[in-house]
Design a protein around this motif. Structure first.
Motif, PDB file in Angstrom:
ATOM      1  N   PHE A 335       0.829  -1.211   0.000  1.00  0.00           N
ATOM      2  CA  PHE A 335       0.000   0.000   0.000  1.00  0.00           C
ATOM      3  C   PHE A 335       0.859   1.255   0.000  1.00  0.00           C
ATOM      4  CE2 PHE A 335      -3.374  -2.882   0.720  1.00  0.00           C
ATOM      5  CZ  PHE A 335      -4.485  -2.239   0.210  1.00  0.00           C
ATOM      6  N   LEU A 336       1.979   1.191   0.717  1.00  0.00           N
ATOM      7  CA  LEU A 336       2.886   2.334   0.720  1.00  0.00           C
ATOM      8  C   LEU A 336       3.423   2.598  -0.679  1.00  0.00           C
ATOM      9  CD1 LEU A 336       4.993   1.952   3.962  1.00  0.00           C
ATOM     10  CD2 LEU A 336       3.432   3.774   3.310  1.00  0.00           C
ATOM     11  N   SER A 337       3.797   1.543  -1.372  1.00  0.00           N
ATOM     12  CA  SER A 337       4.388   1.775  -2.689  1.00  0.00           C
ATOM     13  C   SER A 337       3.312   2.241  -3.666  1.00  0.00           C
ATOM     14  CB  SER A 337       5.125   0.530  -3.197  1.00  0.00           C
ATOM     15  OG  SER A 337       4.223  -0.435  -3.653  1.00  0.00           O
ATOM     16  N   GLU A 338       2.085   1.744  -3.472  1.00  0.00           N
ATOM     17  CA  GLU A 338       0.993   2.256  -4.303  1.00  0.00           C
ATOM     18  C   GLU A 338       0.805   3.741  -4.092  1.00  0.00           C
ATOM     19  OE1 GLU A 338      -2.050  -1.208  -4.107  1.00  0.00           O
ATOM     20  OE2 GLU A 338      -3.126   0.623  -4.631  1.00  0.00           O
ATOM     21  N   ALA A 339       0.781   4.122  -2.802  1.00  0.00           N
ATOM     22  CA  ALA A 339       0.557   5.532  -2.482  1.00  0.00           C
ATOM     23  C   ALA A 339       1.695   6.389  -3.015  1.00  0.00           C
ATOM     24  CB  ALA A 339       0.431   5.715  -0.976  1.00  0.00           C
ATOM     25  N   SER A 340       2.939   5.905  -2.876  1.00  0.00           N
ATOM     26  CA  SER A 340       4.026   6.764  -3.337  1.00  0.00           C
ATOM     27  C   SER A 340       4.092   6.819  -4.859  1.00  0.00           C
ATOM     28  CB  SER A 340       5.372   6.364  -2.730  1.00  0.00           C
ATOM     29  OG  SER A 340       5.445   4.996  -2.517  1.00  0.00           O
ATOM     30  N   MET A 341       3.691   5.727  -5.521  1.00  0.00           N
ATOM     31  CA  MET A 341       3.639   5.793  -6.984  1.00  0.00           C
ATOM     32  C   MET A 341       2.620   6.833  -7.436  1.00  0.00           C
ATOM     33  SD  MET A 341       3.730   2.069  -8.703  1.00  0.00           S
ATOM     34  CE  MET A 341       5.085   0.963  -8.474  1.00  0.00           C
ATOM     35  N   LEU A 342       1.454   6.825  -6.781  1.00  0.00           N
ATOM     36  CA  LEU A 342       0.435   7.817  -7.133  1.00  0.00           C
ATOM     37  C   LEU A 342       0.966   9.211  -6.858  1.00  0.00           C
ATOM     38  CD1 LEU A 342      -2.841   6.133  -5.858  1.00  0.00           C
ATOM     39  CD2 LEU A 342      -2.105   6.468  -8.209  1.00  0.00           C
ATOM     40  N   VAL A 376      11.445  22.648  -8.012  1.00  0.00           N
ATOM     41  CA  VAL A 376      10.806  21.550  -8.735  1.00  0.00           C
ATOM     42  C   VAL A 376      11.127  20.230  -8.033  1.00  0.00           C
ATOM     43  CG1 VAL A 376      10.907  20.198 -10.856  1.00  0.00           C
ATOM     44  CG2 VAL A 376      10.633  22.676 -10.980  1.00  0.00           C
ATOM     45  N   LEU A 377      12.412  20.060  -7.671  1.00  0.00           N
ATOM     46  CA  LEU A 377      12.820  18.833  -6.980  1.00  0.00           C
ATOM     47  C   LEU A 377      12.130  18.730  -5.630  1.00  0.00           C
ATOM     48  CD1 LEU A 377      16.621  18.671  -7.866  1.00  0.00           C
ATOM     49  CD2 LEU A 377      14.698  17.484  -8.921  1.00  0.00           C
ATOM     50  N   ILE A 378      12.088  19.869  -4.918  1.00  0.00           N
ATOM     51  CA  ILE A 378      11.440  19.863  -3.609  1.00  0.00           C
ATOM     52  C   ILE A 378       9.983  19.455  -3.755  1.00  0.00           C
ATOM     53  CG2 ILE A 378      10.564  21.362  -1.753  1.00  0.00           C
ATOM     54  CD1 ILE A 378      13.257  22.874  -1.936  1.00  0.00           C
ATOM     55  N   SER A 379       9.299  19.991  -4.797  1.00  0.00           N
ATOM     56  CA  SER A 379       7.870  19.671  -4.893  1.00  0.00           C
ATOM     57  C   SER A 379       7.647  18.211  -5.271  1.00  0.00           C
ATOM     58  CB  SER A 379       7.136  20.630  -5.832  1.00  0.00           C
ATOM     59  OG  SER A 379       7.875  20.854  -6.987  1.00  0.00           O
ATOM     60  N   ILE A 380       8.579  17.625  -6.045  1.00  0.00           N
ATOM     61  CA  ILE A 380       8.447  16.192  -6.330  1.00  0.00           C
ATOM     62  C   ILE A 380       8.609  15.397  -5.036  1.00  0.00           C
ATOM     63  CG2 ILE A 380       9.500  14.225  -7.512  1.00  0.00           C
ATOM     64  CD1 ILE A 380      10.103  16.052  -9.831  1.00  0.00           C
ATOM     65  N   ALA A 381       9.602  15.802  -4.237  1.00  0.00           N
ATOM     66  CA  ALA A 381       9.806  15.133  -2.944  1.00  0.00           C
ATOM     67  C   ALA A 381       8.564  15.275  -2.076  1.00  0.00           C
ATOM     68  CB  ALA A 381      11.030  15.718  -2.232  1.00  0.00           C
ATOM     69  N   VAL A 382       7.999  16.497  -2.061  1.00  0.00           N
ATOM     70  CA  VAL A 382       6.794  16.726  -1.264  1.00  0.00           C
ATOM     71  C   VAL A 382       5.656  15.811  -1.734  1.00  0.00           C
ATOM     72  CG1 VAL A 382       4.951  18.396  -0.792  1.00  0.00           C
ATOM     73  CG2 VAL A 382       7.335  19.078  -0.565  1.00  0.00           C
ATOM     74  N   ALA A 383       5.543  15.658  -3.057  1.00  0.00           N
ATOM     75  CA  ALA A 383       4.483  14.801  -3.602  1.00  0.00           C
ATOM     76  C   ALA A 383       4.638  13.374  -3.104  1.00  0.00           C
ATOM     77  CB  ALA A 383       4.510  14.830  -5.130  1.00  0.00           C
ATOM     78  N   ILE A 384       5.875  12.881  -3.102  1.00  0.00           N
ATOM     79  CA  ILE A 384       6.097  11.513  -2.640  1.00  0.00           C
ATOM     80  C   ILE A 384       5.811  11.418  -1.147  1.00  0.00           C
ATOM     81  CG2 ILE A 384       7.818   9.690  -2.381  1.00  0.00           C
ATOM     82  CD1 ILE A 384       9.116  10.691  -4.922  1.00  0.00           C
ATOM     83  N   VAL A 385       6.286  12.441  -0.412  1.00  0.00           N
ATOM     84  CA  VAL A 385       6.049  12.436   1.038  1.00  0.00           C
ATOM     85  C   VAL A 385       4.544  12.440   1.318  1.00  0.00           C
ATOM     86  CG1 VAL A 385       6.235  13.838   3.131  1.00  0.00           C
ATOM     87  CG2 VAL A 385       8.248  13.433   1.707  1.00  0.00           C
ATOM     88  N   ILE A 386       3.788  13.227   0.542  1.00  0.00           N
ATOM     89  CA  ILE A 386       2.339  13.254   0.723  1.00  0.00           C
ATOM     90  C   ILE A 386       1.759  11.880   0.427  1.00  0.00           C
ATOM     91  CG2 ILE A 386       0.181  14.074  -0.278  1.00  0.00           C
ATOM     92  CD1 ILE A 386       1.304  16.781  -0.407  1.00  0.00           C
ATOM     93  N   GLY A 387       2.166  11.305  -0.689  1.00  0.00           N
ATOM     94  CA  GLY A 387       1.689   9.977  -1.060  1.00  0.00           C
ATOM     95  C   GLY A 387       1.976   8.981   0.043  1.00  0.00           C
ATOM     96  N   VAL A 388       3.224   8.972   0.510  1.00  0.00           N
ATOM     97  CA  VAL A 388       3.610   8.014   1.543  1.00  0.00           C
ATOM     98  C   VAL A 388       2.941   8.364   2.864  1.00  0.00           C
ATOM     99  CG1 VAL A 388       5.535   7.153   2.905  1.00  0.00           C
ATOM    100  CG2 VAL A 388       5.780   7.404   0.453  1.00  0.00           C
ATOM    101  N   GLY A 389       3.033   9.648   3.221  1.00  0.00           N
ATOM    102  CA  GLY A 389       2.472  10.089   4.497  1.00  0.00           C
ATOM    103  C   GLY A 389       0.996   9.743   4.613  1.00  0.00           C
ATOM    104  N   PHE A 390       0.248  10.092   3.585  1.00  0.00           N
ATOM    105  CA  PHE A 390      -1.179   9.833   3.650  1.00  0.00           C
ATOM    106  C   PHE A 390      -1.498   8.384   3.304  1.00  0.00           C
ATOM    107  CE2 PHE A 390      -1.165  14.461   3.270  1.00  0.00           C
ATOM    108  CZ  PHE A 390      -2.060  14.802   4.251  1.00  0.00           C
ATOM    109  N   GLY A 391      -0.513   7.661   2.769  1.00  0.00           N
ATOM    110  CA  GLY A 391      -0.714   6.240   2.502  1.00  0.00           C
ATOM    111  C   GLY A 391      -0.413   5.396   3.737  1.00  0.00           C
TER     112      GLY A 391
END
Ligand SMILES: Nc1ncnc2c1ncn2[C@@H]1O[C@H](COP(=O)(O)OP(=O)(O)O)[C@@H](O)[C@H]1O
Ligand SMILES: [Mg+2]
Lengths: 410, 250
Positions: A335-342, A376-391
């Motif tokens: 589920f974590l990897s699903e969330a971070s992929m999204l 741009v890099l920071i926002s990609i990292a944030v996106a993954i953190v959001i995906g993982v965090g909320f996943g």
């Protein structure tokens, strides 16, 4: 289960729920695009201000005639200004004004037609002294700048800004050639290097002449020593306050005024320009950042929501996976990897959207947008953190279910 | 791991006592469901021994606790009290990861609802237990294909569950249960959703698994299904009502 299996599984799950995955990514996409655009707008605005300030020349004070209460009215053609050439000379004294590094009096005449044979071009003629070059922080592309001797003799010479030169002479080097203004020929002695433009003036379109030449030959009129503006350059950034003090004292003494109500000149500092613009800027940036953070948060909550629904929907699947030997760790990882992929997908698309917007938007609004790679890099990292965090929360919940409870759920 | 305790041989078991350690030993197992303040004892004091290679049918009316018992046997659920030794090891001593490993390597499940993942092909469904055991992909493909060939679905590898009949789906599930070569196969009403010819196919497969020496425990309420087994245990109200051999030892 190996990571590559887990990733393959997650990819399958994402693909087999296209709508849900698309909505999840969309939430993050919007948030990230908002961040990229916002930061880009803020940085673009900042860039613009600093470009303008650089164009102005560093450590600059601008002295204008008229009291500060009447708002610096400029002396028109031939009309008497409260500032004179003598004021400029007084300010240049290294003894009276040790903090002042350079003084450039300005007298300009707008909309003058310059002719080179059949070619003509209308521009602003700026009369000043030899120190203008260093005060305005400009450099020469070719030839020489006006000298003190030119000033003393009111020589018929001019230094053209780069685009003025190319308008009149094309690719030919104009140094040594002549331009004619109202029938009088002026020899071109130099060409300025390009400096771009600021919000009000095209810095590359003007003709510089000795102050005396402009006042006597171009403007004419009654008071031939009137000055429209005096640029005062502090010797260094730390001496700006001292230079301000000296300018004020010297001019007040010379004009026999002491209180601000009778002052017939005003001094604008680059600092005051800077602080107003940047405070406007930072309020704007803060506001925009707040909106972007909100968009990100909403996107993140959307992701969590969808992950929770997904866990509920797939409870039987989780039960089956556990029955077949899936450990809680495996389920959690899936589920974590699903969330971070999204998250990553949404993030990359968001960056693409943001960059696309940054390319298109400036055609419709006047503000420039700067895309910064670190952001741009920071926002990609944030996106993954959001995906993982909320996943994480749904994944942990999913992993905790007992296999049979999960299997029995409908 | 715990040493195998010496256990009294179940009186009704037809297996030679020399066959060694029992696969399943239940001692006074109880399962109590709690719904709010209401307690319900679904399994009452069941003691049971099943030896390797036995083919056991568990029968009983609906709601008698068959599935509850089966879930305990399959380590999908834990008993409220009592002891459960699986191949001599006390299951209550195991943590979640160990239980997952036991389910993965020693037990093959077949459910009434098939429980296939709809998004995966037949082959990928069958491979799933091997993926959890971290078997390399190539090896997984090969064994998955073999298992599907054994249940007669060698030509349906890439079909999704919704592209197959109920009987075919259940055969995929059987292939999944046998792919990791488990000693124990547990089936909860595997023919409950099948027509008579598909039932025959699936029972044929269980017969083969038994013939290969695997222990098969199957829940059913159909008498003709139970007849295939060597031993039938009747459950009533969560307790063993009768336990005996059938005529047919196939
Ligand atoms: N999770 C549960 N919570 C409460 N009661 C349950 C639960 N699962 C089963 N039961 C009850 O336990 C009894 C036995 O259920 P089950 O083992 O499924 O019976 P069978 O499989 O023999 O039909 C039933 O009365 C059922 O209602
Ligand atoms: Mg049942």
């Amino acid at each position: 289960m190996t990571w590559s299996d887990i990733l393959a599984n997650s990819w399958d799950a994402i693909r087999s729920h296209k709508m849900r995955s698309a909505l999840t990514s969309l939430g993050i996409l919007i948030g990230i695009a908002a961040v990229v655009l916002t930061v880009g707008l803020g940085q673009g605005a900042q860039q613009k201000v600093s470009n303008q300030l650089n164009a102005l020349g560093g450590n600059l004070l601008i002295v204008s005639p008229g009291s500060s209460t009447t708002g610096g009215v400029r002396g028109g053609f031939g009309s008497a200004s409260t500032l004179t050439m003598a004021d400029a000379t007084a300010l240049s004294s290294p003894v009276a004004a040790p903090n002042i590094g350079g003084v450039a009096p300005i007298l300009q005449a707008t909309s003058k037609e310059l002719d080179n044979g059949s070619t003509n071009w209308t521009t602003t003629v700026v009369g000043t002294t030899s120190s203008w070059l260093s005060v305005r922080g400009r450099t020469l592309a070719s030839g020489r700048f006006i000298s003190d001797a030119d000033q003393a003799s009111a020589a018929a010479v001019t230094v053209l800004a780069s685009s003025t030169a190319s308008q009149l002479f094309g690719p030919v080097n104009p140094v040594g050639q002549y331009v004619t203004i109202s029938g009088t020929p002026y020899q071109v002695i130099g060409v300025l290097a390009s400096a771009g433009s600021d919000s009000t003036t095209n810095l590359d379109d003007q003709a510089i002449m000795p102050f005396s030449t402009v006042s006597q030959r171009i403007v004419g009129g009654t008071n031939r020593t009137s000055v429209q503006t005096i640029y005062v350059k502090a010797a260094s950034a730390s001496q700006l306050a001292g230079a301000y003090q000296e300018t004020q004292t010297i001019l007040q003494n010379r004009h026999a005024t002491s209180s601000s109500s009778t002052t017939d000149f005003s001094i604008t500092t680059q600092q005051s320009v800077l602080s107003t613009t940047s405070s406007v800027d930072s309020t704007l940036t803060t506001l925009l950042m707040g909106a972007a953070a909100l968009a990100l948060l909403v996107g993140g909550i959307g992701v969590m929501n969808i992950m929770l629904v997904s866990v509920k929907e797939r409870t039987r699947e989780i039960g089956l996976r556990k029955a077949l030997g899936g450990t809680p760790t495996t389920i959690r990882r899936q589920f974590l990897s699903e969330a971070s992929m999204l998250g990553l997908t949404g993030g990359l698309l968001g960056v693409a959207g943001g960059v696309g917007g940054a390319l298109i938007l400036p055609h419709f609004i006047s503000n420039p947008i700067t895309i910064s790679v670190p952001w741009v890099l920071i926002s990609i990292a944030v996106a993954i953190v959001i995906g993982v965090g909320f996943g994480v929360y749904p994944a942990v919940r999913a992993a905790r279910l007992s296999p049979i409870d999960a299997l029995r759920s409908e | 791991m715990a040493d195998a305790p010496t256990l009294a041989r179940h009186p009704s078991s037809n297996t030679d006592p020399a066959a060694g350690q029992p696969v399943i030993e239940l001692e006074a197992v109880r399962k109590v469901y709690r719904t709010g303040t209401i307690e319900f004892e679904a399994v009452r004091n069941v003691s049971l021994v099943i030896h390797p290679g036995e083919y056991v049918a568990i029968m009983g009316p609906s709601g008698s606790g068959k599935s509850t018992l089966m879930n305990i046997l399959g380590c999908l659920d834990v008993a409220t009290s009592g002891r459960y030794l699986l191949a001599g090891e006390d299951v209550s001593d195991m943590d979640e990861d160990q239980l997952a490993d036991v389910r993965n390597r020693h037990i093959g499940f077949v459910f009434q609802q098939f429980n296939l993942l709809p998004s995966l092909s037949a082959l990928r469904n069958v491979e799933l237990p091997l993926a959890f055991a971290a078997v390399p992909r190539e090896e997984r493909r090969r064994r998955g294909r073999l298992a599907l060939e054994r249940v007669g679905l060698g030509d349906r590898l890439t079909h999704r569950p919704n592209e197959m009949s109920g009987g075919q789906q259940q055969r995929v599930a059987v292939a999944r249960a046998l792919v990791s070569d488990p000693a124990l196969v547990l089936a909860d009403e595997p023919t409950g959703n099948l027509d008579s010819s598909a039932t025959e196919d699936v029972l044929e497969l269980f017969g083969e698994l038994h013939a290969q020496g695997r222990t098969v425990v199957l829940i059913t309420h159909e008498a003709e299904v139970a007849e295939r087994a060597q031993r039938v245990i009747h459950i009533r109200d969560g307790a063993v009502a009768s336990d005996g051999l059938t005529g047919g030892t196939r």
